[in-house]
Design a protein around this motif. Structure first.
Motif, mmCIF file in Angstrom:
data_model
loop_
_atom_site.group_PDB
_atom_site.id
_atom_site.type_symbol
_atom_site.label_atom_id
_atom_site.label_comp_id
_atom_site.label_asym_id
_atom_site.label_seq_id
_atom_site.Cartn_x
_atom_site.Cartn_y
_atom_site.Cartn_z
ATOM 1 N N GLU A 105 23.260 38.954 21.487
ATOM 2 C CA GLU A 105 22.146 38.327 20.767
ATOM 3 C C GLU A 105 21.547 39.289 19.741
ATOM 4 O O GLU A 105 21.249 38.897 18.615
ATOM 5 C CB GLU A 105 21.056 37.874 21.744
ATOM 6 C CG GLU A 105 21.443 36.720 22.627
ATOM 7 C CD GLU A 105 21.454 35.387 21.909
ATOM 8 O OE1 GLU A 105 20.964 35.293 20.768
ATOM 9 O OE2 GLU A 105 21.967 34.422 22.500
ATOM 10 N N ILE A 106 21.359 40.532 20.122
ATOM 11 C CA ILE A 106 20.772 41.529 19.225
ATOM 12 C C ILE A 106 21.676 41.759 18.023
ATOM 13 O O ILE A 106 21.214 41.826 16.883
ATOM 14 C CB ILE A 106 20.483 42.850 19.983
ATOM 15 C CG1 ILE A 106 19.330 42.625 20.969
ATOM 16 C CG2 ILE A 106 20.171 43.982 19.024
ATOM 17 C CD1 ILE A 106 19.135 43.745 21.974
ATOM 18 N N ILE A 107 22.971 41.842 18.282
ATOM 19 C CA ILE A 107 23.932 42.080 17.198
ATOM 20 C C ILE A 107 23.934 40.912 16.210
ATOM 21 O O ILE A 107 23.943 41.110 14.994
ATOM 22 C CB ILE A 107 25.350 42.304 17.776
ATOM 23 C CG1 ILE A 107 25.394 43.649 18.504
ATOM 24 C CG2 ILE A 107 26.406 42.229 16.690
ATOM 25 C CD1 ILE A 107 26.628 43.857 19.361
ATOM 26 N N LYS A 108 23.899 39.683 16.709
ATOM 27 C CA LYS A 108 23.970 38.513 15.841
ATOM 28 C C LYS A 108 22.643 38.189 15.151
ATOM 29 O O LYS A 108 22.624 37.525 14.123
ATOM 30 C CB LYS A 108 24.418 37.284 16.652
ATOM 31 C CG LYS A 108 25.860 37.342 17.087
ATOM 32 C CD LYS A 108 26.221 36.113 17.888
ATOM 33 C CE LYS A 108 27.669 36.159 18.324
ATOM 34 N NZ LYS A 108 28.004 35.010 19.168
ATOM 35 N N CYS A 109 21.548 38.646 15.720
ATOM 36 C CA CYS A 109 20.229 38.250 15.224
ATOM 37 C C CYS A 109 20.010 38.643 13.761
ATOM 38 O O CYS A 109 19.545 37.839 12.969
ATOM 39 C CB CYS A 109 19.135 38.839 16.109
ATOM 40 S SG CYS A 109 17.486 38.257 15.691
ATOM 41 N N ALA A 110 20.337 39.859 13.408
ATOM 42 C CA ALA A 110 20.088 40.322 12.040
ATOM 43 C C ALA A 110 20.885 39.502 11.022
ATOM 44 O O ALA A 110 20.345 39.105 9.979
ATOM 45 C CB ALA A 110 20.430 41.799 11.911
ATOM 46 N N LEU B 125 10.316 35.665 15.183
ATOM 47 C CA LEU B 125 9.825 35.685 16.563
ATOM 48 C C LEU B 125 10.950 36.020 17.538
ATOM 49 O O LEU B 125 10.755 36.767 18.498
ATOM 50 C CB LEU B 125 9.202 34.336 16.926
ATOM 51 C CG LEU B 125 7.873 34.015 16.258
ATOM 52 C CD1 LEU B 125 7.470 32.567 16.542
ATOM 53 C CD2 LEU B 125 6.790 34.966 16.727
ATOM 54 N N LYS B 126 12.131 35.475 17.281
ATOM 55 C CA LYS B 126 13.273 35.775 18.142
ATOM 56 C C LYS B 126 13.583 37.266 18.101
ATOM 57 O O LYS B 126 13.841 37.879 19.137
ATOM 58 C CB LYS B 126 14.508 34.972 17.704
ATOM 59 C CG LYS B 126 15.742 35.278 18.534
ATOM 60 C CD LYS B 126 16.952 34.479 18.081
ATOM 61 C CE LYS B 126 18.163 34.816 18.932
ATOM 62 N NZ LYS B 126 19.313 33.953 18.616
#
Length: 183
Positions: free
Chosen positions: A48-53, A143-144
């Motif tokens: 999730e962290i990798i895809k978020c940006a 927010l995510k």
């Protein structure tokens, strides 16, 4: 990278952005698909962290392009209103039969009910709605991102806590072992 290759990439990106804007979100039910962008799978935080940006950047670019389209549609609507008003004032566009003498008030009324102006206004309002929805998606992605940072921080703290608990237990075990041998 050559200028032509860079231009090709930019053109391709803008084509994708425009396609995305045209089909998403055009109706409220389309926002159900937005869950992909804003939900978090706590079991896959690293992913999730990798895809978020990347997702955040994509939505931000699409939202900005939608705002640009909104501004263009607003100018088109304003332009239609001005041109139709000029046509009524110059007599190029006759008023409906039996309308009587044209005043500024009646010209304004005729302009607002003109089909071309109405269509341009609807196009603007639709573009504005899409831009607003996409800007809300940008807010949700922000927010995510904040939530992911919090989850990651909590996960690190839990790991530290587990390590400290295990270290204390091992220390106590050795302390008890050493204490037992001396008695």
């Amino acid at each position: 990278m050559t200028d032509s290759r860079e231009q090709e990439i930019i053109t391709g990106l803008l084509t994708k952005v425009n396609t995305f804007i045209d089909v998403y979100p055009s109706q409220d039910e389309d926002l159900q698909d937005a869950g992909v962008f804003v939900t978090i799978d706590k079991n896959k935080l690293d992913d999730e962290i990798i895809k978020c940006a990347a997702r955040f950047a994509w939505i931000a670019v699409v939202a900005e392009e939608a705002r640009h389209i909104e501004a263009i549609k607003k100018k088109e609507w304003e332009s239609h209103k001005a041109l139709v008003a000029i046509d009524y004032r110059n007599g190029t566009l006759p008023p409906p039969e039996g309308y009587g003498k044209l005043t500024e008030s009646s010209i304004s009324e005729l302009v607002e009910t003109n089909l071309d102006v109405y269509t341009a206004q609807n196009n603007y309002l639709e573009a504005k709605s899409k831009a607003m929805k996409l800007l809300k998606m940008v807010d949700a992605m922000s927010l995510k991102s904040d939530m992911l940072r919090t989850f990651a921080s909590n996960q690190r703290n839990e790991q530290k806590s587990d390590f400290v608990t295990k270290a204390v237990a091992v220390k106590e075990m050795f302390k008890n072992k050493e204490g037992g041998e001396h008695t």
